[in-house]
Design a protein around this motif. Structure first.
Motif, PDB file in Angstrom:
ATOM      1  N   ILE A 155      61.097  13.460  48.594  1.00 30.75           N
ATOM      2  CA  ILE A 155      59.986  14.323  48.200  1.00 30.75           C
ATOM      3  C   ILE A 155      58.678  13.553  48.055  1.00 30.75           C
ATOM      4  O   ILE A 155      57.636  13.977  48.554  1.00 30.75           O
ATOM      5  CB  ILE A 155      60.315  15.075  46.900  1.00 30.75           C
ATOM      6  CG1 ILE A 155      61.550  15.958  47.105  1.00 30.75           C
ATOM      7  CG2 ILE A 155      59.119  15.931  46.469  1.00 30.75           C
ATOM      8  CD1 ILE A 155      61.994  16.688  45.842  1.00 30.75           C
ATOM      9  N   GLY A 156      58.705  12.412  47.369  1.00 32.37           N
ATOM     10  CA  GLY A 156      57.470  11.642  47.185  1.00 32.37           C
ATOM     11  C   GLY A 156      57.778  10.180  46.956  1.00 32.37           C
ATOM     12  O   GLY A 156      58.628   9.838  46.123  1.00 32.37           O
ATOM     13  N   ASN A 157      57.091   9.301  47.670  1.00 37.01           N
ATOM     14  CA  ASN A 157      57.297   7.864  47.512  1.00 37.01           C
ATOM     15  C   ASN A 157      56.718   7.361  46.196  1.00 37.01           C
ATOM     16  O   ASN A 157      55.564   7.659  45.858  1.00 37.01           O
ATOM     17  CB  ASN A 157      56.626   7.119  48.672  1.00 37.01           C
ATOM     18  CG  ASN A 157      56.833   5.619  48.592  1.00 37.01           C
ATOM     19  OD1 ASN A 157      57.938   5.125  48.780  1.00 37.01           O
ATOM     20  ND2 ASN A 157      55.758   4.883  48.303  1.00 37.01           N
ATOM     21  N   GLU A 158      57.528   6.615  45.425  1.00 41.75           N
ATOM     22  CA  GLU A 158      57.078   5.932  44.200  1.00 41.75           C
ATOM     23  C   GLU A 158      56.082   6.798  43.429  1.00 41.75           C
ATOM     24  O   GLU A 158      54.914   6.428  43.249  1.00 41.75           O
ATOM     25  CB  GLU A 158      56.483   4.568  44.561  1.00 41.75           C
ATOM     26  CG  GLU A 158      57.508   3.669  45.252  1.00 41.75           C
ATOM     27  CD  GLU A 158      56.979   2.309  45.670  1.00 41.75           C
ATOM     28  OE1 GLU A 158      55.776   2.035  45.443  1.00 41.75           O
ATOM     29  OE2 GLU A 158      57.752   1.522  46.230  1.00 41.75           O
ATOM     30  N   PRO A 159      56.522   7.964  42.942  1.00 41.97           N
ATOM     31  CA  PRO A 159      55.581   8.992  42.500  1.00 41.97           C
ATOM     32  C   PRO A 159      54.832   8.713  41.206  1.00 41.97           C
ATOM     33  O   PRO A 159      53.951   9.492  40.849  1.00 41.97           O
ATOM     34  CB  PRO A 159      56.480  10.225  42.357  1.00 41.97           C
ATOM     35  CG  PRO A 159      57.829   9.666  42.068  1.00 41.97           C
ATOM     36  CD  PRO A 159      57.915   8.396  42.851  1.00 41.97           C
ATOM     37  N   TYR A 160      55.151   7.653  40.509  1.00 45.51           N
ATOM     38  CA  TYR A 160      54.370   7.233  39.340  1.00 45.51           C
ATOM     39  C   TYR A 160      54.242   5.713  39.380  1.00 45.51           C
ATOM     40  O   TYR A 160      55.199   5.014  39.741  1.00 45.51           O
ATOM     41  CB  TYR A 160      55.049   7.645  38.028  1.00 45.51           C
ATOM     42  CG  TYR A 160      54.810   9.087  37.644  1.00 45.51           C
ATOM     43  CD1 TYR A 160      53.838   9.428  36.705  1.00 45.51           C
ATOM     44  CD2 TYR A 160      55.542  10.110  38.233  1.00 45.51           C
ATOM     45  CE1 TYR A 160      53.611  10.753  36.356  1.00 45.51           C
ATOM     46  CE2 TYR A 160      55.329  11.435  37.895  1.00 45.51           C
ATOM     47  CZ  TYR A 160      54.360  11.751  36.959  1.00 45.51           C
ATOM     48  OH  TYR A 160      54.132  13.060  36.627  1.00 45.51           O
ATOM     49  N   GLY A 161      53.052   5.235  38.984  1.00 43.60           N
ATOM     50  CA  GLY A 161      52.896   3.804  38.771  1.00 43.60           C
ATOM     51  C   GLY A 161      53.513   3.437  37.436  1.00 43.60           C
ATOM     52  O   GLY A 161      54.657   3.803  37.153  1.00 43.60           O
ATOM     53  N   ASN A 162      52.755   2.754  36.585  1.00 43.71           N
ATOM     54  CA  ASN A 162      53.271   2.349  35.274  1.00 43.71           C
ATOM     55  C   ASN A 162      52.618   3.109  34.123  1.00 43.71           C
ATOM     56  O   ASN A 162      52.787   2.732  32.962  1.00 43.71           O
ATOM     57  CB  ASN A 162      53.074   0.843  35.078  1.00 43.71           C
ATOM     58  CG  ASN A 162      53.941   0.035  36.015  1.00 43.71           C
ATOM     59  OD1 ASN A 162      55.100   0.343  36.221  1.00 43.71           O
ATOM     60  ND2 ASN A 162      53.369  -1.002  36.616  1.00 43.71           N
ATOM     61  N   ASN A 163      51.866   4.170  34.438  1.00 44.16           N
ATOM     62  CA  ASN A 163      51.194   4.962  33.406  1.00 44.16           C
ATOM     63  C   ASN A 163      51.866   6.318  33.256  1.00 44.16           C
ATOM     64  O   ASN A 163      52.246   6.948  34.260  1.00 44.16           O
ATOM     65  CB  ASN A 163      49.711   5.169  33.762  1.00 44.16           C
ATOM     66  CG  ASN A 163      48.943   3.865  33.766  1.00 44.16           C
ATOM     67  OD1 ASN A 163      49.304   2.907  33.091  1.00 44.16           O
ATOM     68  ND2 ASN A 163      47.858   3.824  34.533  1.00 44.16           N
ATOM     69  N   ASN A 164      52.003   6.779  32.016  1.00 43.08           N
ATOM     70  CA  ASN A 164      52.550   8.108  31.718  1.00 43.08           C
ATOM     71  C   ASN A 164      53.878   8.344  32.420  1.00 43.08           C
ATOM     72  O   ASN A 164      54.167   9.426  32.937  1.00 43.08           O
ATOM     73  CB  ASN A 164      51.546   9.206  32.131  1.00 43.08           C
ATOM     74  CG  ASN A 164      51.894  10.558  31.535  1.00 43.08           C
ATOM     75  OD1 ASN A 164      52.485  10.643  30.464  1.00 43.08           O
ATOM     76  ND2 ASN A 164      51.533  11.620  32.240  1.00 43.08           N
ATOM     77  N   VAL A 165      54.708   7.318  32.422  1.00 44.51           N
ATOM     78  CA  VAL A 165      55.955   7.368  33.188  1.00 44.51           C
ATOM     79  C   VAL A 165      56.911   8.430  32.656  1.00 44.51           C
ATOM     80  O   VAL A 165      57.702   8.998  33.419  1.00 44.51           O
ATOM     81  CB  VAL A 165      56.610   5.969  33.167  1.00 44.51           C
ATOM     82  CG1 VAL A 165      58.002   6.003  33.741  1.00 44.51           C
ATOM     83  CG2 VAL A 165      55.749   4.987  33.949  1.00 44.51           C
ATOM     84  N   SER A 166      56.848   8.743  31.375  1.00 39.61           N
ATOM     85  CA  SER A 166      57.761   9.734  30.812  1.00 39.61           C
ATOM     86  C   SER A 166      57.596  11.107  31.457  1.00 39.61           C
ATOM     87  O   SER A 166      58.516  11.935  31.403  1.00 39.61           O
ATOM     88  CB  SER A 166      57.551   9.850  29.306  1.00 39.61           C
ATOM     89  OG  SER A 166      56.231  10.293  29.022  1.00 39.61           O
ATOM     90  N   ALA A 167      56.440  11.357  32.094  1.00 41.88           N
ATOM     91  CA  ALA A 167      56.216  12.645  32.762  1.00 41.88           C
ATOM     92  C   ALA A 167      57.030  12.780  34.042  1.00 41.88           C
ATOM     93  O   ALA A 167      57.144  13.884  34.591  1.00 41.88           O
ATOM     94  CB  ALA A 167      54.729  12.812  33.083  1.00 41.88           C
ATOM     95  N   TRP A 168      57.591  11.663  34.529  1.00 43.59           N
ATOM     96  CA  TRP A 168      58.351  11.686  35.787  1.00 43.59           C
ATOM     97  C   TRP A 168      59.488  12.697  35.756  1.00 43.59           C
ATOM     98  O   TRP A 168      59.716  13.422  36.734  1.00 43.59           O
ATOM     99  CB  TRP A 168      58.911  10.293  36.077  1.00 43.59           C
ATOM    100  CG  TRP A 168      59.784  10.230  37.292  1.00 43.59           C
ATOM    101  CD1 TRP A 168      59.413   9.976  38.575  1.00 43.59           C
ATOM    102  CD2 TRP A 168      61.205  10.451  37.339  1.00 43.59           C
ATOM    103  NE1 TRP A 168      60.499  10.021  39.422  1.00 43.59           N
ATOM    104  CE2 TRP A 168      61.619  10.302  38.680  1.00 43.59           C
ATOM    105  CE3 TRP A 168      62.164  10.746  36.373  1.00 43.59           C
ATOM    106  CZ2 TRP A 168      62.943  10.448  39.089  1.00 43.59           C
ATOM    107  CZ3 TRP A 168      63.497  10.900  36.769  1.00 43.59           C
ATOM    108  CH2 TRP A 168      63.866  10.757  38.104  1.00 43.59           C
ATOM    109  N   THR A 169      60.199  12.773  34.647  1.00 45.61           N
ATOM    110  CA  THR A 169      61.403  13.599  34.588  1.00 45.61           C
ATOM    111  C   THR A 169      61.088  15.063  34.844  1.00 45.61           C
ATOM    112  O   THR A 169      61.705  15.707  35.705  1.00 45.61           O
ATOM    113  CB  THR A 169      62.094  13.430  33.222  1.00 45.61           C
ATOM    114  OG1 THR A 169      62.377  12.048  33.017  1.00 45.61           O
ATOM    115  CG2 THR A 169      63.377  14.238  33.165  1.00 45.61           C
ATOM    116  N   GLN A 170      60.124  15.604  34.116  1.00 50.04           N
ATOM    117  CA  GLN A 170      59.802  17.011  34.281  1.00 50.04           C
ATOM    118  C   GLN A 170      59.139  17.273  35.630  1.00 50.04           C
ATOM    119  O   GLN A 170      59.427  18.280  36.299  1.00 50.04           O
ATOM    120  CB  GLN A 170      58.884  17.487  33.154  1.00 50.04           C
ATOM    121  CG  GLN A 170      58.728  19.014  33.101  1.00 50.04           C
ATOM    122  CD  GLN A 170      60.058  19.720  32.897  1.00 50.04           C
ATOM    123  OE1 GLN A 170      60.780  19.439  31.933  1.00 50.04           O
ATOM    124  NE2 GLN A 170      60.410  20.635  33.803  1.00 50.04           N
TER     125      GLN A 170
END
Length: 540
Positions: A155-170
């Motif tokens: 779906i998306g390559n490396e979709p988060y850097g190192n900021n606000n990573v907790s948002a990745w799950t939702q």
């Protein structure tokens, strides 16, 4: 303003979809084509499919795609991961995507298509959301419908850097939900945050909830292994976590070196092979910005392998040795017939750290062909795997001096079926240094790490001699800028970057073959992913 409105509309749509699903309980749809089965990926006919491939940056080098896919196939790959863009770089239209899929099929490759626009979201300018990535997939859906046997959607390559990573799950759960609501039946792949490396373990710790967000339970998780994964302990720990959780995992990217550290590609490849995990190396050709060393071939020329290309294609546990073409191309049916049991191994050339094993070969009548052998140490409930061979012999390394080993062999075929256990062979390695000499051996394990620190535990000290020792000394090296913030079960002194650890009063006396351990906590500059190395041990 318009961007904010689109985000709000997407949130409302997601909320409505969730409410409907709560009101009308629907059974999970059966997946079609490539799909997840436990921790494995299987084809529609039920045969295991283990990805062995590389990435090609189509969106930047579209003129090289025809020759690149042919070259990748010629070197033995069964999978290619293709870089696409919805507009952050050269956009790839539905007709372009259809052409890429057709070329994958012509070259008998499973096609993993990835949207690169999301790379480093939250940390890198220009990166887009996973929601925007879903919009792109919907815009090219006409090129993908009906290709479920041949295409995996990353779906998306490396979709988060190192900021606000907790948002990745939702965000990832929402993206999967939208893909299914749009009618995509494909196997989906989702990349980890932290630039794909998941060093904060967000994906690892929330993977189950993300997997359950897929109404088809047909999502595979992708970890990118670069400098964060520079030790066997870290690699095995990550693989173990998904295996224990019963969730599917692939190594969606890795290299043999990187600007953030030195990945342990040997362990990545050997453990992926022994565990039946897919791996996809980065990348075929065209790298820039200081990472040109990640090119596998020079100037997209398949006959001009670099050192990295030689390693991944031709080295131990490499693509040529381990890849099996998808049966959608080879025409193979479901093979449930196990190979015959191999003969009892014989041991020769036994040293303090290794041995040579040989056995009589197995045969396979199931149609998939004999793929090789797995070698195990017999220890009861859980028998660790010592190695893997494509022939009926193997040279074992890294064994412990003065230790008895009882080892058996199992054959495996191209469909992943395993034979019964051979009768075991028993041998004892000779006594010797084993990591520092004087009858003393040492190994260090990284228990955990975070942005600016880590815990090393256990550091295991073993008496590899034939008589008791009454004290031991371990030395190791701290990377530049690192400090020790705490330790236990040993007395530590530091001179420059060299650390000397001496036994405590209670753990200095070790009988022959006995072990003890100590541990310590370290601090390091933010962004530095190194851990101490170079452990040696001595005793009086």
């Amino acid at each position: 303003m318009r961007k904010r409105l689109r985000i709000a509309e997407a949130a409302i749509i997601s909320l409505l979809a969730l409410l409907v699903s709560m009101l009308v309980a629907q059974p999970a749809q059966a997946a079609v084509g490539l799909r997840v089965s436990g921790t494995r990926i299987v084809e529609a006919n039920g045969n295991n499919f283990i990805m062995r491939g590389v990435s090609h940056a189509h969106t930047w080098f579209a003129s090289q795609t025809t020759s690149s896919l042919a070259g990748i196939k010629s070197l033995g790959a069964n999978t290619v991961r293709v870089v696409l863009s919805g507009g952050r770089w050269t956009p790839n239209s539905a007709s372009d995507v259809a052409n890429v899929v057709a070329q994958c099929k012509a070259n008998r490759l499973i096609c993993v298509l990835e949207n690169h626009d999301t790379t480093g979201y939250g940390e890198q300018d220009g990166a887009t959301t996973l929601d925007a990535a879903v919009n792109y997939w919907i815009s090219v859906q006409s090129a993908l419908t009906g290709q479920e046997n041949h295409v995996v959607i990353n779906i998306g390559n490396e979709p988060y850097g190192n900021n606000n990573v907790s948002a990745w799950t939702q965000a990832t759960s929402n993206a999967i939900t939208r893909m299914r609501a749009a009618g995509f039946q494909h196997l989906l792949m989702v990349d980890a945050p932290n630039w794909g490396q998941d060093w904060q373990f967000t994906m690892r710790d929330t993977a189950a909830s993300v997997f359950n967000a897929d109404s088809q339970r047909n999502t595979v998780f992708s970890i990118h292994m670069y400098g964060v994964f520079d030790t066997a302990a870290e690699i095995n720990a990550y693989f173990n976590s998904f295996q224990t959780a019963g969730l599917p995992l692939v190594v969606g990217e890795f290299g043999n070196m990187h600007s953030d550290g030195d990945p342990d590609e040997d362990t990545i490849m050997s453990q992926a092979q022994s565990r039946g995990l897919g791996y996809i190396g980065w990348s075929w050709s065209g790298n820039g910005g200081g990472v040109e060393y990640l090119d596998m071939v020079t100037n997209f020329n398949a006959s001009s392998l670099t050192s990295w290309g030689t390693r991944i294609f031709n080295g131990a546990n490499g693509i040529r040795q381990t890849a099996r073409e998808a049966t959608i191309y080879s025409g193979g049916g479901t093979d449930t017939t196990a190979p015959t049991t191999p003969g009892t191994p014989t041991a020769s050339n036994v040293t303090s750290s290794g041995a040579r094993l040989s056995w009589s070969a197995s045969t396979d009548s199931g149609g998939s062909g004999l793929a090789g052998y797995n070698v195990y140490r017999e220890q009861g409930a859980t028998d660790p795997q010592l190695g893997q061979s494509t022939t009926n012999s193997i040279s074992l390394t890294g064994l412990t001096a003065g230790t008895q080993y009882q080892v058996y062999v199992r054959a495996r075929d191209g469909a992943g079926n395993l034979s019964g256990n051979s009768s075991p062979v028993t041998f004892t390695t000779t006594t010797g240094g084993g990591g520092g000499g004087n009858g003393c051996g040492v190994t260090g394990t990284t228990q955990g790490q975070w942005g600016n620190g880590y815990v090393i535990q256990p550091v295991t000290v073993t008496n590899t001699g034939t008589s008791a020792i009454t004290g031991w000394t371990v030395t190791f090296t701290l990377p530049a800028g690192h400090t020790i913030t705490g330790s236990w079960n040993a007395t530590l002194t530091i001179s420059g970057q060299t650390v000397t650890a001496k036994n405590a009063g209670h753990n200095g006396t070790l009988a022959a073959n006995a072990s003890t351990s100590f541990g310590f906590q370290g601090s390091r500059p933010n962004g530095n992913t190194q851990v101490p190395a170079g452990y040696t041990c001595s005793s009086p």
